[in-house]
Design an enzyme around this catalytic site. Structure first.
Site, PDB file in Angstrom:
ATOM      1  N   THR A 281       0.592  -1.278  -0.008  1.00  0.00           N
ATOM      2  CA  THR A 281      -0.002  -0.176   0.092  1.00  0.00           C
ATOM      3  C   THR A 281       0.846   1.307   0.064  1.00  0.00           C
ATOM      4  OG1 THR A 281      -1.649  -1.288   1.304  1.00  0.00           O
ATOM      5  CG2 THR A 281      -1.791   0.895   1.156  1.00  0.00           C
TER       6      THR A 281
ATOM      7  N   GLU B 190      -5.529  -8.843  -3.644  1.00  0.00           N
ATOM      8  CA  GLU B 190      -6.364  -8.028  -2.345  1.00  0.00           C
ATOM      9  C   GLU B 190      -7.403  -9.203  -1.926  1.00  0.00           C
ATOM     10  OE1 GLU B 190      -5.716  -5.035  -0.684  1.00  0.00           O
ATOM     11  OE2 GLU B 190      -5.414  -4.674  -2.854  1.00  0.00           O
TER      12      GLU B 190
ATOM     13  N   SER C 120      -8.189  -1.979   5.729  1.00  0.00           N
ATOM     14  CA  SER C 120      -7.614  -1.275   6.842  1.00  0.00           C
ATOM     15  C   SER C 120      -7.157   0.295   6.271  1.00  0.00           C
ATOM     16  CB  SER C 120      -6.420  -1.817   7.723  1.00  0.00           C
ATOM     17  OG  SER C 120      -6.626  -3.163   8.141  1.00  0.00           O
TER      18      SER C 120
ATOM     19  N   GLY D 203       0.645  -0.242   5.435  1.00  0.00           N
ATOM     20  CA  GLY D 203       1.049  -1.113   6.613  1.00  0.00           C
ATOM     21  C   GLY D 203      -0.033  -2.138   7.007  1.00  0.00           C
ATOM     22  N   GLY D 204      -0.928  -2.641   6.095  1.00  0.00           N
ATOM     23  CA  GLY D 204      -1.873  -3.671   6.461  1.00  0.00           C
ATOM     24  C   GLY D 204      -2.676  -3.497   7.639  1.00  0.00           C
TER      25      GLY D 204
HETATM   26  N1  GLY Z   1      -4.467  -4.736   1.579  1.00  0.00           N
HETATM   27  C1  GLY Z   1      -4.588  -3.943   2.877  1.00  0.00           C
HETATM   28  C2  GLY Z   1      -5.641  -3.298   3.171  1.00  0.00           C
HETATM   29  O1  GLY Z   1      -6.342  -2.975   2.414  1.00  0.00           O
HETATM   30  O2  GLY Z   1      -6.087  -3.239   4.398  1.00  0.00           O
END
Ligand code: GLY
Length: 569
Positions: free
Chosen positions: A374, A413, A446, A466-467
């Site tokens: 991201t 995703e 997130s 950062g997930g």
């Molecule tokens: N792929 C990480 C998020 O969208 O939370």
């Protein structure tokens, strides 16, 4: 220049001397009129040039979105999706959701074998891991709705960077090195990012002629060239050859969504953030809980502050992982999750200085019966229009796959869905049925692009990769400014911590806590884990703009991502 951050350690009943730590945070870039902050310097130059030539913040955001797809291939993308918060100087703030969607053929059991177990790697590094990309449709819609420049003019810098190339710095190549093994699996990626069997190194000029052609097609044909034209067709054909499930219809069906952002208020600050499937509801729930504690008085990263912030994270992530999903598919009790009464009921359950075991936290316990790598960029233009964008391929370089003749990576995703009951995803999140896979559904995210104002004036434009740590990163930027009154750079650069209900531990960056604080946290029942919940050494870079009370724009390129740049005038 060094900044000195005073960190006062106050503890419950025990008194420790104030620790003053010299933090080598660079000064923010200060400007009067415009600011662009991104994780990659060439992309920042592109955005700044647009603003200087009279384009607005959305024009700059679109140009940066395309430029990052060239200069930051781990994260900037054409093959992924994301969110934008747009707050015009005059008018109503809007949320643009260009998240990927599940293909029509996707089912809840897509990644399970006959025994109902997750097929290892299938939701991350297979052609079935790819959601229908939303980035091109999203950037195009933003440009049409709120931009002022032509598509061709906004994509031209990206085409130039792809054709002529740019010289790689240490910040650019560190991710190629880390992911070399995976990128080496895809022949199209090898042609772009390898030379004589090794990933490209510092000082080499990265040229991407295939990607330049793809961008030229988009510049000529717009989103149609991507979704209805040769680009989409190339992806669908490659997917079919490699056992994926993407179809032409999936591409023709894709639509970004424009809606209202989620709003909440924290100590006189209005927070404008990403509603589900984004991370803003979790951000607001944490802020609502934390309103009840005088964090500023407790002190930055004091044991008491860390305790209450951790508990707010724990309860809010329990709710996130249980209740949240795509609003077009699931009913979410948002009104009650974000009510004062609910925040109060959670505060009642938080002991003054004792960790609450996550196993004892039942999501939504006190609700009455009813009646989800991201990159982030933040932009302000001379008129005061502000844009915060977070967009992603999910993990670095996504699947690591490129369709022939396209030149860009495809996302993974789909792993942000609940891929198997009780099974943690790439970010160690264990999620529930609300986030089950369904055709056309958006996976829970997130990502939390956020704009905050005070008294109607811009205050913070932020967000982060950062997930699962994205939302707690945004939280800490806000707390660091509002509660602890840290300067702009310290607010962004100071080491962070994170808790997400499961695993039941506080994850922390090196230097986040003093030895005494760690000792007291352990004695209070906390398990401490150095590093992110999924073992990565990277923590998200919150590329941020802060507006000072006297109207200065302070751009902070997060110290964690030295490839980035803040630029303004
Ligand atoms: N792929 C990480 C998020 O969208 O939370």
């Amino acid at each position: 220049m060094l900044r000195f951050v005073g960190i006062s350690i106050l503890t419950f009943g025990l008194s420790f001397p104030t620790i003053v730590r010299a933090a080598p945070y660079p000064q923010p870039v200060r400007a009067r009129h415009t600011m662009v902050v991104t994780a990659e310097r060439e992309a920042t130059h592109v955005g700044f040039a647009v603003l200087r030539a009279g384009g607005n913040a959305v024009d700059a955001a679109v140009a940066v979105g395309y430029a990052l797809a060239v200069t930051d291939p781990c994260c900037g993308n054409l093959g992924g999706g994301g969110f934008m918060i747009y707050r015009p100087a005059h008018g109503t703030a809007r949320f643009l959701d260009f998240r990927e969607v599940a293909p029509r053929a996707a089912r809840a059991d897509l990644y399970l074998n006959r025994q109902g177990q997750l097929i290892p790697g299938s939701s991350l590094y297979s052609w079935k891991a790819i959601g229908v990309p939303g980035t091109v449709a999203g950037l195009e819609l933003a440009r049409r709705l709120w931009g002022t420049w032509s598509r061709a003019r906004l994509i031209a810098p990206a085409i130039r960077l792809a054709q002529s190339g740019f010289v790689l710095t240490p910040g650019d190549v560190r991710l190629f090195d880390d992911d070399a093994g995976r990128l080496a699996q895809d022949p199209h990626a090898v042609r772009v990012f390898f030379s004589h069997g090794h990933p490209l190194g510092v000082g080499v000029r990265l040229r991407q002629p295939t990607l330049a052609k793809t961008l030229e097609r988009i510049a000529r044909g717009g989103a149609r060239a991507f979704y209805a034209g040769s680009i989409g067709r190339a992806i669908v054909a490659a997917s079919r050859r490699h056992g994926g499930i993407l179809t032409r219809a999936d591409f023709l069906d894709y639509r970004p969504v424009v809606t209202h952002p989620l709003r909440c208020r924290y100590r006189g600050v209005d927070v404008i953030t990403a509603p589900p499937p984004g991370g803003g509801a979790t951000l607001c729930e944490m802020l609502d809980i934390l309103k009840g504690y005088p964090l500023g008085r407790y002190g930055f990263h004091s044991v008491r502050s860390v305790h209450f912030i951790t508990e707010a994270m724990r309860f809010a992530y329990a709710d996130r992982n249980t209740f949240l999903g795509d609003p077009a598919y699931v009913h979410m009790p948002l009104r009650r999750l974000l009510s004062r009464a609910y925040a109060r009921s959670i505060r009642h359950r938080i002991a003054p200085m004792r960790a609450t075991p996550s196993s004892e936290v039942r999501p939504g316990v006190s609700l009455n019966p009813e009646g989800h790598d991201t990159t982030q960029y933040s932009i302000v233009d001379r008129w005061g229009n502000a844009v915060s964008v977070t967009y992603t391929l999910n993990t670095f370089f996504g699947t690591g796959f490129m369709a022939p003749h396209t030149g860009f990576f495809l996302n993974n995703e789909m792993d942000d869905f609940t891929t198997a009951p009780g099974h943690p995803n790439a970010y160690a999140l264990v999620q529930g049925a609300a986030n089950d896979i369904a055709p056309g559904k958006r996976p829970l995210s997130s990502m939390t692009p956020t704009i905050a104002t005070r008294g109607g004036h811009l205050l913070i434009i932020t967000g982060s990769p950062g997930g699962s740590t994205i939302t707690t990163t945004v939280l800490q930027v806000i707390l660091n400014l509002v509660d602890y009154h840290l300067g702009a750079a310290a607010a962004v650069d100071a080491p962070r911590f994170h808790m997400q209900w499961e695993p039941d531990q506080i994850d922390y960056e090196p230097g986040a806590f003093s030895a005494q604080t760690m000792d007291l946290l352990r004695r209070s029942g906390y398990r401490l884990h150095a590093g992110s919940p999924w073992g990565s050494r990277y923590w998200g870079d919150a590329e941020t703009v802060i507006v000072t009370p006297s109207g200065w724009l302070e751009g902070v390129n997060d110290v964690r991502y030295p490839a980035g740049l803040a630029q303004g005038n």
